[in-house]
Design a protein around this motif. Structure first.
Motif, PDB file in Angstrom:
ATOM      1  N   PHE A  80      41.519  33.260  37.314  1.00  0.00           N
ATOM      2  CA  PHE A  80      42.524  34.290  37.803  1.00  0.00           C
ATOM      3  C   PHE A  80      41.816  35.815  38.601  1.00  0.00           C
ATOM      4  O   PHE A  80      40.665  36.012  38.195  1.00  0.00           O
ATOM      5  N   ASP A  82      42.289  38.610  39.735  1.00  0.00           N
ATOM      6  CA  ASP A  82      42.890  40.383  39.655  1.00  0.00           C
ATOM      7  C   ASP A  82      43.054  41.302  40.971  1.00  0.00           C
ATOM      8  O   ASP A  82      41.522  42.086  40.363  1.00  0.00           O
ATOM      9  N   CYS A 137      41.194  41.456  29.205  1.00  0.00           N
ATOM     10  CA  CYS A 137      40.742  40.628  30.795  1.00  0.00           C
ATOM     11  C   CYS A 137      40.270  39.591  30.623  1.00  0.00           C
ATOM     12  O   CYS A 137      41.153  38.180  30.656  1.00  0.00           O
ATOM     13  N   THR A 142      41.087  36.618  33.388  1.00  0.00           N
ATOM     14  CA  THR A 142      40.512  37.357  34.629  1.00  0.00           C
ATOM     15  C   THR A 142      39.098  36.930  34.723  1.00  0.00           C
ATOM     16  O   THR A 142      38.426  37.227  33.978  1.00  0.00           O
ATOM     17  N   ALA A 313      49.209  40.363  41.467  1.00  0.00           N
ATOM     18  CA  ALA A 313      48.405  40.992  40.086  1.00  0.00           C
ATOM     19  C   ALA A 313      49.528  42.222  39.448  1.00  0.00           C
ATOM     20  O   ALA A 313      49.697  42.636  39.250  1.00  0.00           O
ATOM     21  N   SER A 314      47.934  42.816  38.335  1.00  0.00           N
ATOM     22  CA  SER A 314      48.745  43.025  37.119  1.00  0.00           C
ATOM     23  C   SER A 314      49.286  44.306  37.312  1.00  0.00           C
ATOM     24  O   SER A 314      49.755  45.213  36.400  1.00  0.00           O
ATOM     25  N   LEU A 326      47.431  38.180  33.478  1.00  0.00           N
ATOM     26  CA  LEU A 326      48.214  37.161  34.410  1.00  0.00           C
ATOM     27  C   LEU A 326      48.646  36.431  33.367  1.00  0.00           C
ATOM     28  O   LEU A 326      50.040  35.589  34.772  1.00  0.00           O
ATOM     29  N   SER A 348      47.904  34.244  42.024  1.00  0.00           N
ATOM     30  CA  SER A 348      47.395  34.624  41.077  1.00  0.00           C
ATOM     31  C   SER A 348      45.595  34.364  40.862  1.00  0.00           C
ATOM     32  O   SER A 348      44.995  34.977  39.998  1.00  0.00           O
TER      33      SER A 348
END
Length: 408
Positions: A80, A82, A137, A142, A313-314, A326, A348
């Motif tokens: 991912f 982010d 993350c 991520t 995105a977060s 994510l 993502s």
């Protein structure tokens, strides 16, 4: 990165039930390959394809330099990306969240609470929190992170946050124009003078991007333009916070300035959508904010149907979206924003990469970074189908496998 094991080596990840490459083919933007394999060499993708077509020496195990890793029929996706986080901060705003859940309206003023806590925190305290969030993350798949400043709002602390963020990512964004500093007495225009002057000079060597919060209660379009143009003159790329709390000029300002991304995009006019569709600016949607603030979710379907490029995105931050997940963003985008699972996974990964103007991540193709996520599921659809379930089984960043605390 802390948590990795060993140096990047050469391995064949085979037995992949569903491989999401994000190399568009035959009308499939996800470039899906079934019964697939991926060859990784020196931290990069060397080959992808059907497992039956894998290089003979690697597939047969006769090349001792190549490890064979069996995915067991599970799905593999790119790591991912982010492209919008605020991971360097002090303090906690759980009480503010509880008040919102009890019916209080969200406003951006809570940022000032985090500014006070961040200024009071030591470097070691901030670094420890940052490391924990980065590990969080990574455990959720991520592999590329953007991190903003913006909780210092004075020259010394913004420089400190930029330095700490640069310890964990190359994608650091200067957000001195988050809100007017609570202790600044000269008004918004004088504060912008500080942002484009001493503050920008203090951070410029450690950041890649400049951002501004173009919103009522933060900064006007003219003030944001001053900030963003000063950043561009200093060699930084442009990002914009816009159209989060209501209709406004943020999207059109971002498009006019050629920003890489405009983030939030909750309230959009037809003209805003048309401007995005005719530009290279990515609309970054942040459904964790709407989940946490009870605002309406962005209409992703409207944007996609107009031809707008979307990232998910977060917005991980202590006030309006304290989540680093994510997979949760994917589930919310599918359930609440009109996206298909494939579109949400693309947004993502490849979408986040586009928002950072990166071509080496978010895609599994020869020459790109070997950032891979093995899901404990047969398909990417399970990321939305099984919300809240920890489906990330293994993570590789630049060909190195990451192992967090408590992982097998």
């Amino acid at each position: 990165m802390s948590g990795s094991v060993g140096a990047a080596d050469t391995f064949l990840l085979t037995g992949i039930g569903e491989l999401t490459t994000n190399v568009a083919a035959d009308g499939d933007p996800c470039g899906t390959i079934h019964d697939a394999a991926v060859l990784v060499r020196d931290g990069r993708i060397a080959w992808t394809g059907r497992a039956t077509d894998a290089p003979d020496a690697a597939a047969s195990g006769t090349d001792a330099r190549v490890r064979v890793v069996d995915a067991g029929g599970r799905a593999v996706i790119p790591g991912f990306v982010d492209s919008h986080t605020h991971l360097v901060f002090g303090g906690d705003r759980a009480e503010e969240f509880a008040a919102r859940m009890a019916g209080e309206r969200y406003a951006a003023g809570g940022i000032r609470t985090t500014v006070a806590a961040t200024r009071a925190a030591t470097d070691d305290e901030l670094r420890t929190r940052l490391a924990a969030l980065v590990a969080e993350c990574r455990a959720q798949g991520t592999t590329t992170l953007e991190v903003k400043t913006g909780y210092g709002l004075d020259v010394e602390t913004e420089a400190r946050l930029a330095r700490l963020a640069a310890e964990v990512t190359d994608e650091v964004t200067f957000l001195g124009a988050h809100v007017v500093a609570p202790d600044h007495t000269g008004g918004a225009e004088a504060y912008v003078d500080l942002v484009v002057g001493d503050m920008l000079r203090a951070v410029a060597s450690r950041v890649r991007w400049i951002d501004a919060f173009c919103e009522e209660g933060a900064f006007t379009a003219d003030q944001c333009r001053r900030v963003l143009e000063a950043g561009r003159a200093a060699g930084l790329g442009i990002r914009v916070h816009g159209n989060q709390l209501g209709f406004g000029p943020g999207v059109r300002l971002a498009v006019d300035l050629g920003a890489a991304a405009v983030d939030h995009c909750t309230f959009l006019s037809d003209d805003d959508v048309a401007a995005l569709a005719g530009s290279d600016t990515v609309a970054t949607l942040l459904p964790g904010v709407e989940f946490s603030t009870r605002q309406p979710y962005p209409d992703a379907r409207r944007l996609l149907d107009a031809g707008v490029t979307i990232a998910l995105a977060s917005d991980c931050n202590p006030g309006s979206s304290f989540t680093s997940s994510l997979p949760l963003m994917i589930a919310l985008a599918v359930r609440e924003m009109g996206m298909t699972p494939a579109e949400a996974v693309w947004a993502s990964t490849a979408g986040g990469a586009r928002a950072l103007r990166r071509t080496d991540v978010g895609v599994i193709a020869p020459g790109t970074r070997a950032d891979l996520v093995l899901l404990d599921a047969p398909s990417r659809v399970h990321l939305a189908y099984r919300p809240g379930v920890p489906l990330v089984r293994r993570v590789w960043k630049d060909g190195e496998e990451w192992r967090g605390a408590g992982r097998p």
